[in-house]
Design a protein around this motif. Structure first.
Motif, PDB file in Angstrom:
ATOM      1  N   SER A 115       2.019 -10.557   2.020  1.00 38.58           N
ATOM      2  CA  SER A 115       1.613  -9.285   1.409  1.00 38.58           C
ATOM      3  C   SER A 115       0.102  -9.218   1.225  1.00 38.58           C
ATOM      4  N   VAL A 116      -0.490 -10.320   0.781  1.00 40.38           N
ATOM      5  CA  VAL A 116      -1.946 -10.358   0.609  1.00 40.38           C
ATOM      6  C   VAL A 116      -2.637 -10.217   1.962  1.00 40.38           C
ATOM      7  N   GLY A 117      -2.138 -10.914   2.968  1.00 42.98           N
ATOM      8  CA  GLY A 117      -2.725 -10.837   4.299  1.00 42.98           C
ATOM      9  C   GLY A 117      -2.673  -9.430   4.875  1.00 42.98           C
ATOM     10  N   ILE A 118      -1.536  -8.769   4.729  1.00 43.05           N
ATOM     11  CA  ILE A 118      -1.403  -7.399   5.231  1.00 43.05           C
ATOM     12  C   ILE A 118      -2.343  -6.465   4.477  1.00 43.05           C
ATOM     13  N   GLY A 119      -2.350  -6.549   3.146  1.00 42.29           N
ATOM     14  CA  GLY A 119      -3.214  -5.681   2.344  1.00 42.29           C
ATOM     15  C   GLY A 119      -4.687  -5.894   2.646  1.00 42.29           C
ATOM     16  N   ALA A 120      -5.097  -7.169   2.752  1.00 43.09           N
ATOM     17  CA  ALA A 120      -6.508  -7.476   3.030  1.00 43.09           C
ATOM     18  C   ALA A 120      -6.910  -7.001   4.429  1.00 43.09           C
ATOM     19  N   THR A 121      -6.057  -7.271   5.401  1.00 47.58           N
ATOM     20  CA  THR A 121      -6.365  -6.854   6.772  1.00 47.58           C
ATOM     21  C   THR A 121      -6.468  -5.336   6.871  1.00 47.58           C
ATOM     22  N   LEU A 122      -5.515  -4.632   6.273  1.00 51.76           N
ATOM     23  CA  LEU A 122      -5.549  -3.165   6.321  1.00 51.76           C
ATOM     24  C   LEU A 122      -6.770  -2.612   5.587  1.00 51.76           C
ATOM     25  N   GLY A 123      -7.143  -3.237   4.458  1.00 47.29           N
ATOM     26  CA  GLY A 123      -8.331  -2.805   3.728  1.00 47.29           C
ATOM     27  C   GLY A 123      -9.603  -2.992   4.549  1.00 47.29           C
ATOM     28  N   LEU A 124      -9.712  -4.149   5.201  1.00 43.70           N
ATOM     29  CA  LEU A 124     -10.882  -4.417   6.033  1.00 43.70           C
ATOM     30  C   LEU A 124     -10.914  -3.506   7.253  1.00 43.70           C
ATOM     31  N   TRP A 125      -9.752  -3.275   7.866  1.00 39.24           N
ATOM     32  CA  TRP A 125      -9.698  -2.374   9.017  1.00 39.24           C
ATOM     33  C   TRP A 125     -10.053  -0.948   8.612  1.00 39.24           C
ATOM     34  N   ALA A 126      -9.597  -0.537   7.424  1.00 42.33           N
ATOM     35  CA  ALA A 126      -9.903   0.824   6.966  1.00 42.33           C
ATOM     36  C   ALA A 126     -11.414   1.009   6.790  1.00 42.33           C
ATOM     37  N   VAL A 127     -12.063   0.014   6.194  1.00 41.16           N
ATOM     38  CA  VAL A 127     -13.523   0.101   6.021  1.00 41.16           C
ATOM     39  C   VAL A 127     -14.221   0.079   7.379  1.00 41.16           C
ATOM     40  N   ALA A 128     -13.738  -0.790   8.273  1.00 37.58           N
ATOM     41  CA  ALA A 128     -14.336  -0.839   9.612  1.00 37.58           C
ATOM     42  C   ALA A 128     -14.175   0.508  10.303  1.00 37.58           C
ATOM     43  N   GLY A 129     -12.986   1.095  10.200  1.00 40.99           N
ATOM     44  CA  GLY A 129     -12.756   2.402  10.808  1.00 40.99           C
ATOM     45  C   GLY A 129     -13.656   3.469  10.222  1.00 40.99           C
ATOM     46  N   LEU A 130     -13.790   3.451   8.912  1.00 42.67           N
ATOM     47  CA  LEU A 130     -14.699   4.411   8.274  1.00 42.67           C
ATOM     48  C   LEU A 130     -16.133   4.187   8.723  1.00 42.67           C
TER      49      LEU A 130
END
Length: 193
Positions: A139-154
């Protein structure tokens, strides 16, 4: 078992902590010069490696007694909040630009930039802390990865628009406040047992 609550909390913390980071600005710069999808592929792959290393470190912390882990995590959260509030985000990254526009050259440049720039960075430390706090690496890995990808996308696709509408100082203060709250919870758990 996957916890959507943990995924959501980790996503929010990592997203806010990474948003004012200079690597988001480096992604923006690469995204304005090269094909954005190529840049995102390289950056996203680097963040997967980044999160995997942090989860491994956080999982090692769970081997310590629970009170010690909560105390260490609480202190590290406070340190993370202090780093956000007191570091200068105006530094510029030295970004090497690939000579051609091929997928592998552009994605490779994004991958190397993020892999090197984020190693031992605040969000990697935060991810390790969250992995230790929740003892739920998936759960932590998914949340962290999605958070980092979201910032990268932005950063890559729409960073200029966001920075015009939301002051970087406000984003930094919100991220620091969230970390202070998490530190309080961790230190409270360490104190009461």
């Amino acid at each position: 078992m996957l916890s959507l609550t943990v995924v959501a909390v980790v996503f929010g913390v990592i997203f806010l902590a990474e948003l004012p980071d200079k690597t988001a600005l480096a992604g923006l710069m690469l995204g304005t010069r090269y094909r954005a999808s190529y840049v995102f592929c390289g950056v996203a792959a680097a963040f997967v490696v980044h999160v995997a290393l942090a989860i491994a470190a956080g999982s090692l912390l769970t081997l310590l007694p629970h009170r010690w882990v909560q105390a260490v995590v609480g202190v590290l959260f406070l340190g993370g909040a202090a780093m956000l509030l007191y570091t200068n985000s105006d530094d510029e990254e030295d970004v090497r630009q690939p000579a051609d526009q091929s997928f592998w050259k552009v994605a490779g440049a994004g991958f190397m930039l993020i892999l090197v720039a984020e190693f031992g960075d605040l969000t990697q430390i935060m991810t390790a802390n969250l992995a230790a706090r929740y003892d739920d690496p998936v759960s932590v890995g998914i949340g962290a990865t999605l958070g980092l990808w979201a910032v990268a996308g932005l950063g890559i696709f729409g960073g200029r628009l966001l920075m015009k509408r939301v002051p970087l100082a406000l984003i930094t203060k919100i991220a620091a406040a969230v970390m202070v709250v998490l530190a309080g919870f961790s230190l409270y758990e360490a104190a009461v047992g």
